[in-house]
Write a protein that holds these residues in place. Structure first.
Motif, PDB file in Angstrom:
ATOM      1  N   PHE A 357       0.836  -1.185   0.000  1.00  0.00           N
ATOM      2  CA  PHE A 357       0.000   0.000   0.000  1.00  0.00           C
ATOM      3  C   PHE A 357       0.881   1.249   0.000  1.00  0.00           C
ATOM      4  O   PHE A 357       1.998   1.247   0.532  1.00  0.00           O
ATOM      5  N   CYS A 358       0.353   2.315  -0.580  1.00  0.00           N
ATOM      6  CA  CYS A 358       1.064   3.594  -0.559  1.00  0.00           C
ATOM      7  C   CYS A 358       0.983   4.192   0.844  1.00  0.00           C
ATOM      8  O   CYS A 358      -0.002   3.978   1.568  1.00  0.00           O
ATOM      9  N   PRO A 359       1.987   4.963   1.243  1.00  0.00           N
ATOM     10  CA  PRO A 359       1.918   5.636   2.546  1.00  0.00           C
ATOM     11  C   PRO A 359       0.709   6.562   2.618  1.00  0.00           C
ATOM     12  O   PRO A 359       0.280   7.117   1.608  1.00  0.00           O
ATOM     13  N   ASP A 360       0.176   6.721   3.814  1.00  0.00           N
ATOM     14  CA  ASP A 360      -0.987   7.584   3.988  1.00  0.00           C
ATOM     15  C   ASP A 360      -0.701   9.014   3.545  1.00  0.00           C
ATOM     16  O   ASP A 360      -1.620   9.735   3.117  1.00  0.00           O
ATOM     17  N   ALA A 361       0.557   9.423   3.645  1.00  0.00           N
ATOM     18  CA  ALA A 361       0.917  10.800   3.269  1.00  0.00           C
ATOM     19  C   ALA A 361       0.976  11.005   1.762  1.00  0.00           C
ATOM     20  O   ALA A 361       1.088  12.143   1.293  1.00  0.00           O
ATOM     21  N   ASP A 362       0.902   9.908   1.008  1.00  0.00           N
ATOM     22  CA  ASP A 362       0.958  10.016  -0.457  1.00  0.00           C
ATOM     23  C   ASP A 362      -0.428  10.387  -0.984  1.00  0.00           C
ATOM     24  O   ASP A 362      -1.334   9.548  -1.033  1.00  0.00           O
ATOM     25  N   VAL A 370       4.428  14.640 -10.589  1.00  0.00           N
ATOM     26  CA  VAL A 370       4.596  13.702  -9.485  1.00  0.00           C
ATOM     27  C   VAL A 370       5.011  12.354 -10.053  1.00  0.00           C
ATOM     28  O   VAL A 370       4.391  11.851 -10.997  1.00  0.00           O
ATOM     29  N   LYS A 371       6.044  11.774  -9.512  1.00  0.00           N
ATOM     30  CA  LYS A 371       6.537  10.491  -9.993  1.00  0.00           C
ATOM     31  C   LYS A 371       5.568   9.362  -9.632  1.00  0.00           C
ATOM     32  O   LYS A 371       4.957   9.359  -8.562  1.00  0.00           O
ATOM     33  N   MET A 372       5.446   8.403 -10.540  1.00  0.00           N
ATOM     34  CA  MET A 372       4.677   7.198 -10.231  1.00  0.00           C
ATOM     35  C   MET A 372       5.385   6.408  -9.133  1.00  0.00           C
ATOM     36  O   MET A 372       6.611   6.466  -9.001  1.00  0.00           O
ATOM     37  N   ARG A 373       4.578   5.662  -8.367  1.00  0.00           N
ATOM     38  CA  ARG A 373       5.136   4.831  -7.294  1.00  0.00           C
ATOM     39  C   ARG A 373       4.578   3.420  -7.401  1.00  0.00           C
ATOM     40  O   ARG A 373       3.429   3.213  -7.801  1.00  0.00           O
ATOM     41  N   LYS A 374       5.405   2.444  -7.018  1.00  0.00           N
ATOM     42  CA  LYS A 374       4.995   1.041  -7.065  1.00  0.00           C
ATOM     43  C   LYS A 374       4.250   0.687  -5.780  1.00  0.00           C
ATOM     44  O   LYS A 374       4.777   0.012  -4.902  1.00  0.00           O
ATOM     45  N   CYS A 375       3.031   1.173  -5.698  1.00  0.00           N
ATOM     46  CA  CYS A 375       2.221   0.887  -4.521  1.00  0.00           C
ATOM     47  C   CYS A 375       0.746   1.051  -4.879  1.00  0.00           C
ATOM     48  O   CYS A 375       0.405   1.661  -5.887  1.00  0.00           O
ATOM     49  N   ILE A 376      -0.112   0.513  -4.025  1.00  0.00           N
ATOM     50  CA  ILE A 376      -1.556   0.560  -4.235  1.00  0.00           C
ATOM     51  C   ILE A 376      -2.155   1.612  -3.311  1.00  0.00           C
ATOM     52  O   ILE A 376      -1.920   1.595  -2.098  1.00  0.00           O
ATOM     53  N   HIS A 377      -2.918   2.520  -3.889  1.00  0.00           N
ATOM     54  CA  HIS A 377      -3.641   3.481  -3.067  1.00  0.00           C
ATOM     55  C   HIS A 377      -4.922   2.832  -2.547  1.00  0.00           C
ATOM     56  O   HIS A 377      -5.688   2.251  -3.317  1.00  0.00           O
ATOM     57  N   ARG A 378      -5.122   2.949  -1.248  1.00  0.00           N
ATOM     58  CA  ARG A 378      -6.366   2.416  -0.682  1.00  0.00           C
ATOM     59  C   ARG A 378      -7.572   3.150  -1.262  1.00  0.00           C
ATOM     60  O   ARG A 378      -7.492   4.330  -1.601  1.00  0.00           O
TER      61      ARG A 378
END
Length: 589
Positions: A357-362, A370-378
């Motif tokens: 999961f992506c950090p809550d601050a993301d 904004v750079k893409m990130r390898k994570c899932i947004h809730r």
């Protein structure tokens, strides 16, 4: 009068009236000389005023020059930054296709020329099927995509039969094929807003208009010559963009469907980074429609791509809800569904395979550089995760997630603010814009609202045969999720930078308070020059702003030879309508 003197010779003598006139002229001349000697500063002031008028007239005609380098007629400043491309060779993740804007000092101060033979575009709906060749004089795709029925050249026009890489027999049949594959997709009802990745000349989006679906199409500016430019010339929404390293300039959880038909994207690459970006922007319960050779071809390369892509979708808890081949058309489609809530993540059978999961601050809605990130947004645990009302009621329905505890952009509780804004623009559009500013709306198809707010302007035009690109400036409150909930399209932008569209692609620019909101950050002249770049000749701009701000705008517009009309003035506010002409500076300017 002739008479004889005393010697008998004839002489010419001046009549008395003529003599009086001559004496008067001489006396007047002497008085002027005496006045000049007595008051030399007055003469100087008159001379300076005359010089000022002459200088102003010179500025109005000679202030601008025409861009003269090769390809200038199609210049997109932030995508054609040769200085950046010359010194930065990173191409692995398509960085060279992303935005790299020149600085204010580096940006050429010139006007893009018209293509030779350019003429007023063909009007919608005829333009969906044909455009003037001279307006977009490129035909590489005619031969490059000859077997895919994208387009043909016929005499002085480019003709679009409605074909594509995956739908050679026409977009209409392909659209029906998707719905047969998964009947829960009901075009123009629960499905209204769609993103088409790698759109080509956007025939898919063009034919979805018939189904009450509006498509945000995008493709990179690459070797597929002018594909997005052709889409816009046809009157179909599109923007030049690429899936590289940065997020797409859209908020999270907004698109009902993301579609890819042979869009040449390696979805399984980089650990599924690009699929994670689609997961960010897809509405909870939304669909990814993938029509490409890995779906239906059985060779080793395609099967490997399919297996790797499927593994990524499983790690995001996407569900494969349909997979169907058409032997007759030699195509296939796979349809995946994003989870409707966070419960699927909790019940993931093999937790170790799920992406983090992506950090809550993301902030999932942050999307400007904004750079893409390898994570899932809730998925939001709020009414925002609910599907909007069915179309067409969706356009004016108050989004369920707006609450009285939220303050709207005009200072009232958000639901009240939203409804008041909707009523305001309904009144302005129907009582003023459609009747009182002199615009021939039969010539208007592509519209950009440069400061869209809640999207009320676009909503008021929904019954007109137009579409609106709603821009939410990055310095304004983020209302873009509301705009998508209404079944409209838009994107984030900073008006201190040029837009990622080709020249001559919009018929109307709506500039509501955009000048006053940017004047302390942006160069007003550069902003008007950008508006001149993206507006078609004979296109219109409507400005609503402070009087003192628009006085400067008028001066710049007149220097560009636009026809300026003042339509409304009250207190310190002014409504200005202006029409761009075909004027371009001489090459020698």
């Amino acid at each position: 009068m002739v008479y004889s003197n005393k010697h008998g010779r004839q002489e010419r003598r001046m009549p008395a009236s003529a003599l009086v006139f001559t004496v008067a002229v001489v006396l007047s001349f002497l008085l002027i000389v005496l006045w000049i000697l007595a008051f030399p500063h007055e003469v100087s002031s008159y001379s300076n005023a005359t010089d000022a008028v002459a200088a102003r007239r010179k500025r109005e005609t000679d202030h601008w020059r025409r861009c003269t380098w090769r390809g200038a007629q199609d210049y997109i400043p932030c995508l054609d930054n040769k200085n950046y491309l010359r010194h930065n060779k990173a191409h692995k993740h398509f960085e060279h296709r992303e935005r790299h804007c020149p600085s204010e000092a580096e940006q050429p101060k010139c006007l893009v020329p018209l293509p030779p033979g350019y003429k007023a575009p063909i009007l919608w709906p005829q333009s969906r099927d044909e455009v003037w060749y001279d307006n977009v004089p490129y035909q590489k795709l005619v031969s490059f995509k000859a077997d895919q029925n994208w387009m043909k050249k016929m005499e002085d026009k480019l003709v679009f039969p409605g074909g594509g890489t995956q739908f050679k027999d026409g977009a209409g049949q392909y659209i029906n094929f998707i719905q047969r594959a998964y009947p829960e997709i009901e075009w123009g009802k629960n499905i209204r807003v769609l993103l088409d990745v790698g759109c080509g000349v956007a025939s898919f989006g063009g034919y979805l208009f018939d189904r009450e679906v509006i498509t945000m199409s995008f493709a990179p500016k690459d070797e597929h010559e002018a594909q997005v430019q052709l889409a816009l010339e046809r009157g179909i929404p599109a923007v030049s963009s690429v899936m590289g390293t940065q997020r797409l300039v859209f908020p999270s959880n907004v698109f009902d469907i993301v579609h890819c038909a042979r869009c040449r994207v390696r979805w399984h690459g980089d650990g599924g980074l690009l699929l994670l970006e689609l997961n960010r922007i897809l509405r909870p319960g939304g669909y990814f429609v993938w029509s490409a050779t890995p779906v239906y071809q059985t060779d080793t390369t395609d099967q490997q791509a399919w297996n790797k892509t499927l593994a990524v979708t499983e790690s995001m808890s996407w569900k494969l809800v349909a997979k169907q081949n058409s032997n007759e058309a030699a195509i296939g489609v796979a349809i995946f569904q994003k989870p409707k809530d966070n419960e699927l993540y909790k019940t993931q059978k093999v937790a170790t395979t799920m992406l983090p999961f992506c950090p809550d601050a993301d902030n999932a809605d942050a999307a400007w550089y904004v750079k893409m990130r390898k994570c899932i947004h809730r998925i939001p645990n709020s009414a925002r995760s609910e599907w909007p009302a069915q179309w067409p009621g969706r356009v004016n329905a108050t989004p369920a997630w707006l609450t009285d505890s939220q303050i709207g952009i005009y200072g009232r509780p958000a639901p009240e603010d939203y409804r008041a804004d909707t009523e305001h623009w309904e009144h302005v559009v129907h009582k003023s814009y459609l009747q009182g500013v002199g615009i021939d709306w039969t010539t208007i198809r592509n519209i950009m609202d440069m400061n869209a707010g809640y999207g009320g302007f676009a909503a008021a035009l929904i019954k007109q045969p137009v579409w609106v690109m709603n821009i939410v400036p990055i310095t304004e409150p983020d209302t873009l999720p509301i705009i998508y909930d209404r079944g409209l399209i838009g994107m984030y932008h900073d008006w201190c930078e040029p837009h990622s569209t080709y020249p001559r692609t919009y018929d109307l620019l709506h500039a509501n308070r955009i000048i006053s909101s940017t004047k302390n950050r942006c160069n007003v002249t550069s902003l008007i020059m950008e508006m001149d770049r993206i507006l078609r000749p004979n296109g219109w701009a409507i400005f609503h702003d402070q009087v003192e701000v628009l006085s400067k705008v008028q001066e710049i517009l007149r220097s560009l030879h636009w026809d300026v009309f003042l339509t409304y003035k009250k207190d310190n506010e002014e409504l200005l309508a202006a029409q761009k002409t075909f004027w371009r500076p001489d090459a020698s300017s």
